[in-house]
Design an enzyme around this catalytic site. Structure first.
Site, PDB file in Angstrom:
ATOM      1  N   GLY A  43     174.936  87.637  74.752  1.00  0.00           N
ATOM      2  CA  GLY A  43     174.796  86.520  75.696  1.00  0.00           C
ATOM      3  C   GLY A  43     173.353  86.101  75.891  1.00  0.00           C
TER       4      GLY A  43
ATOM      5  N   PRO B 115     167.812  53.787  58.350  1.00  0.00           N
ATOM      6  CA  PRO B 115     169.095  53.959  59.031  1.00  0.00           C
ATOM      7  C   PRO B 115     170.284  53.991  58.056  1.00  0.00           C
ATOM      8  CG  PRO B 115     167.726  52.434  60.261  1.00  0.00           C
ATOM      9  CD  PRO B 115     166.973  52.748  59.006  1.00  0.00           C
ATOM     10  N   ASN B 116     170.214  53.195  56.978  1.00  0.00           N
ATOM     11  CA  ASN B 116     171.344  53.153  56.033  1.00  0.00           C
ATOM     12  C   ASN B 116     171.030  53.765  54.679  1.00  0.00           C
ATOM     13  OD1 ASN B 116     173.096  51.786  57.854  1.00  0.00           O
ATOM     14  ND2 ASN B 116     171.924  49.913  57.467  1.00  0.00           N
TER      15      ASN B 116
ATOM     16  N   GLU C 166     164.799  66.725  53.408  1.00  0.00           N
ATOM     17  CA  GLU C 166     164.264  66.711  52.031  1.00  0.00           C
ATOM     18  C   GLU C 166     165.320  67.075  50.987  1.00  0.00           C
ATOM     19  OE1 GLU C 166     160.227  67.941  51.136  1.00  0.00           O
ATOM     20  OE2 GLU C 166     159.762  67.866  53.270  1.00  0.00           O
TER      21      GLU C 166
ATOM     22  N   PHE D 119     155.062  60.094  56.312  1.00  0.00           N
ATOM     23  CA  PHE D 119     155.651  59.545  55.098  1.00  0.00           C
ATOM     24  C   PHE D 119     157.003  58.919  55.438  1.00  0.00           C
ATOM     25  CE2 PHE D 119     158.650  60.289  51.582  1.00  0.00           C
ATOM     26  CZ  PHE D 119     158.104  59.406  50.677  1.00  0.00           C
TER      27      PHE D 119
ATOM     28  N   THR E  66     163.173  57.519  54.476  1.00  0.00           N
ATOM     29  CA  THR E  66     164.518  57.401  55.032  1.00  0.00           C
ATOM     30  C   THR E  66     164.666  56.178  55.948  1.00  0.00           C
ATOM     31  OG1 THR E  66     164.607  59.790  54.965  1.00  0.00           O
ATOM     32  CG2 THR E  66     166.307  58.707  56.252  1.00  0.00           C
TER      33      THR E  66
HETATM   34  C1  LIG Z   1     164.006  66.107  61.979  1.00  0.00           C
HETATM   35  C2  LIG Z   1     163.975  65.295  60.745  1.00  0.00           C
HETATM   36  C3  LIG Z   1     162.772  65.010  60.130  1.00  0.00           C
HETATM   37  C4  LIG Z   1     162.721  64.195  58.987  1.00  0.00           C
HETATM   38  N1  LIG Z   1     161.515  63.807  58.459  1.00  0.00           N
HETATM   39  C5  LIG Z   1     161.492  62.823  57.523  1.00  0.00           C
HETATM   40  C6  LIG Z   1     160.261  62.222  57.130  1.00  0.00           C
HETATM   41  O1  LIG Z   1     159.167  62.621  57.581  1.00  0.00           O
HETATM   42  N2  LIG Z   1     160.291  61.201  56.240  1.00  0.00           N
HETATM   43  C7  LIG Z   1     161.463  60.726  55.701  1.00  0.00           C
HETATM   44  O2  LIG Z   1     161.426  59.786  54.897  1.00  0.00           O
HETATM   45  N3  LIG Z   1     162.650  61.288  56.042  1.00  0.00           N
HETATM   46  C8  LIG Z   1     162.697  62.299  56.951  1.00  0.00           C
HETATM   47  N4  LIG Z   1     163.905  62.832  57.334  1.00  0.00           N
HETATM   48  C9  LIG Z   1     165.131  62.361  56.723  1.00  0.00           C
HETATM   49  C10 LIG Z   1     165.879  63.408  55.906  1.00  0.00           C
HETATM   50  O3  LIG Z   1     165.229  63.669  54.705  1.00  0.00           O
HETATM   51  C11 LIG Z   1     167.330  62.896  55.752  1.00  0.00           C
HETATM   52  O4  LIG Z   1     167.973  63.102  57.001  1.00  0.00           O
HETATM   53  C12 LIG Z   1     168.082  63.559  54.633  1.00  0.00           C
HETATM   54  O5  LIG Z   1     167.574  63.165  53.388  1.00  0.00           O
HETATM   55  C13 LIG Z   1     169.589  63.263  54.675  1.00  0.00           C
HETATM   56  O6  LIG Z   1     169.829  61.891  54.809  1.00  0.00           O
HETATM   57  P1  LIG Z   1     170.827  61.367  55.968  1.00  0.00           P
HETATM   58  O7  LIG Z   1     170.425  62.031  57.219  1.00  0.00           O
HETATM   59  O8  LIG Z   1     170.826  59.895  55.936  1.00  0.00           O
HETATM   60  O9  LIG Z   1     172.237  61.923  55.561  1.00  0.00           O
HETATM   61  P2  LIG Z   1     173.292  61.251  54.534  1.00  0.00           P
HETATM   62  O10 LIG Z   1     172.624  60.975  53.249  1.00  0.00           O
HETATM   63  O11 LIG Z   1     173.988  60.149  55.218  1.00  0.00           O
HETATM   64  O12 LIG Z   1     174.313  62.459  54.335  1.00  0.00           O
HETATM   65  C14 LIG Z   1     175.376  62.773  55.231  1.00  0.00           C
HETATM   66  C15 LIG Z   1     176.225  63.852  54.563  1.00  0.00           C
HETATM   67  O13 LIG Z   1     176.799  63.343  53.344  1.00  0.00           O
HETATM   68  C16 LIG Z   1     176.461  64.196  52.274  1.00  0.00           C
HETATM   69  N5  LIG Z   1     176.286  63.409  51.034  1.00  0.00           N
HETATM   70  C17 LIG Z   1     175.548  62.287  50.851  1.00  0.00           C
HETATM   71  N6  LIG Z   1     175.607  61.886  49.575  1.00  0.00           N
HETATM   72  C18 LIG Z   1     176.391  62.784  48.928  1.00  0.00           C
HETATM   73  C19 LIG Z   1     176.843  62.932  47.570  1.00  0.00           C
HETATM   74  N7  LIG Z   1     176.462  62.087  46.602  1.00  0.00           N
HETATM   75  N8  LIG Z   1     177.640  63.980  47.266  1.00  0.00           N
HETATM   76  C20 LIG Z   1     178.015  64.864  48.222  1.00  0.00           C
HETATM   77  N9  LIG Z   1     177.618  64.787  49.511  1.00  0.00           N
HETATM   78  C21 LIG Z   1     176.829  63.756  49.860  1.00  0.00           C
HETATM   79  C22 LIG Z   1     175.160  64.861  52.672  1.00  0.00           C
HETATM   80  O14 LIG Z   1     174.939  66.055  51.937  1.00  0.00           O
HETATM   81  C23 LIG Z   1     175.413  65.087  54.153  1.00  0.00           C
HETATM   82  O15 LIG Z   1     176.163  66.256  54.331  1.00  0.00           O
HETATM   83  C24 LIG Z   1     163.953  63.695  58.443  1.00  0.00           C
HETATM   84  C25 LIG Z   1     165.167  64.034  59.044  1.00  0.00           C
HETATM   85  C26 LIG Z   1     165.192  64.786  60.190  1.00  0.00           C
HETATM   86  C27 LIG Z   1     166.531  65.066  60.834  1.00  0.00           C
END
Ligand SMILES: Cc1cc2nc3c(=O)[nH]c(=O)nc-3n(C[C@H](O)[C@H](O)[C@H](O)COP(=O)(O)OP(=O)(O)OC[C@H]3O[C@@H](n4cnc5c(N)ncnc54)[C@H](O)[C@@H]3O)c2cc1C
Length: 380
Positions: free
Chosen positions: A341, A128-129, A364, A123, A126
């Protein structure tokens, strides 16, 4: 109020426990080391009815309720969070929108083989931005005759490099905003313009497959649209609500693995002439770990029950995700401390649970996002 499992739930729990220990257990070390997902586990799980367990029997699934699904998830994740994650994406995000909104043809072509483990799903939301702010995705799917042309990039996609098909979220009409402009499309592996750009190396969940994907003028026929055009976001919100409750089982499974390892180790490790479990401080740590797991479990079961009754449970689903994922942090961290350790040495499995747990407050919906949802539900 009845706090007992049914006979059916007890049998199911035993069956999945045996499957996880005997079929997944032997694959863990190599998969974690090589960071290659053992794809052979997917058809094996499908054959035994351990994929998409909550989906209807008419499509070949077990037709369980949400609570039983969480019992299943806990047993799976207790053995391996990484391998378990691949099976769970197959059983939720990769397939649930086809189940809920797909046509009968899509169900026969994608859902039924996924339940059997014959086709692997993923699915892609997500980018990069665009993570927490999912409405800011830039991927577009522009109508061109009887096709959609997809352009965009997806990141962190579980099962991304092994999937036979992916359900992708893309804007079909940006002018309508997220609520009316995002759609879900199925893209088959091998479709020109769809490629895996790289596999991502991770801190934890190393046996799970995680990839970055690219869509470049990728043409898919219009019958690959899932449900109605523009309804993707509401579909997503419903899927994520169910997924947050499933995080209860995921987090409890990882935390329980760390607790079990700690109880074992505390009984074996002798310092100052006695096993460290005989120090009151260790007993207290273990007692608190067990208590927190139990509290997370009951929060999960109650939210599962609300979900099964069709009652509103947006707040409770976020509470499960927030609380259980934080319990997993605390429990795995204490487990490392109890191991001293040796906990930091790769030969002991506790470091894996600690690394795996770190992911759980992020995916999620991060803990911060869950708090925003809970506060919103409280009317503040
Ligand atoms: C191993 C792994 C598997 C994944 N699998 C999937 C997948 O199968 N499909 C898919 O679509 N996605 C997937 N993801 C994506 C995942 O759901 C996202 O990483 C997650 O939603 C967070 O988005 P981000 O990493 O861009 O962080 P960001 O949204 O950039 O957040 C960075 C920080 O800012 C904080 N933040 C952001 N907005 C706010 C706000 N409004 N108020 C307060 N704090 C805020 C966040 O809580 C976080 O601490 C996966 C991620 C990983 C690491």
């Amino acid at each position: 109020m009845d706090f007992e499992f049914t006979e059916e739930q007890r049998i199911f729990r035993e069956a999945i426990k045996n499957f996880a220990e005997n079929e997944i257990g032997p694959l863990v070390e190599e998969a974690e080391e090589t960071e290659v997902y053992p794809v052979e586990i997917i058809p094996k799980a499908g054959k035994l009815g351990f994929l998409c367990v909550r989906y209807p029997e008419k499509y070949g699934a077990a037709g369980t309720d949400k609570l039983t699904e969480n019992i299943y998830i806990e047993e799976l994740m207790r053995v391996c969070s990484g391998i378990g994650s691949g099976l769970l994406v197959q059983s939720s995000l990769g397939t649930s929108m086809i189940l809920e909104h797909g046509t009968e043809e899509q169900k026969q072509e994608y859902l039924v083989p996924a339940i059997k483990g014959e086709r692997i799903s993923a699915f892609g939301l997500t980018e990069p931005n665009a993570g927490s702010d999912a409405a800011s995705i830039q991927t577009t799917a522009v109508k061109d005759g009887d096709h959609y042309v997809i352009n965009g990039r997806k990141i962190f996609i579980t099962n991304g490099s092994i999937a036979d098909y992916i359900c992708v979220a893309a804007y079909t009409d940006k002018s309508k905003g997220s609520k009316g402009g995002v759609s879900i499309l199925i893209v088959d592996k091998g479709t020109p313009g769809y490629s895996v750009t790289r596999k991502l190396k991770k801190v934890g969940n190393r046996s799970a497959d995680t990839a970055e994907l690219l869509f470049e003028d990728c043409r898919v026929p219009q019958d690959k649209l899932v449900g109605e055009e523009g309804k993707g976001f509401p579909y997503l919100i419903a899927t994520l609500k169910s997924g947050r409750i499933s995080y209860g089982g995921r987090c409890i499974g990882v935390a329980r693995a760390a607790l079990d390892a700690s109880i074992r180790y505390a009984g074996e490790r002798v310092q100052f002439g006695k096993p460290i479990k005989d120090f009151q401080v260790t007993k207290f740590k273990l007692a608190r770990m067990a208590m927190e797991i139990e509290a997370a479990r009951w929060l999960t079961y109650r939210a599962s029950w609300l979900f099964d009754q069709g009652k509103d449970c947006m707040k409770e689903a976020s509470m499960v995700k927030l609380y259980a994922s934080e319990v997993a942090q605390r429990v795995t961290s204490e487990a490392m401390q109890i191991h001293g350790g040796y906990g930091y040495i790769m030969e002991y499995p506790v470091q894996r649970h600690w690394r795996d747990a770190r992911l759980l407050t992020i995916t999620e919906g991060t803990s911060e996002i869950q708090q925003i949802v809970i506060a919103r539900e409280l009317g503040v």
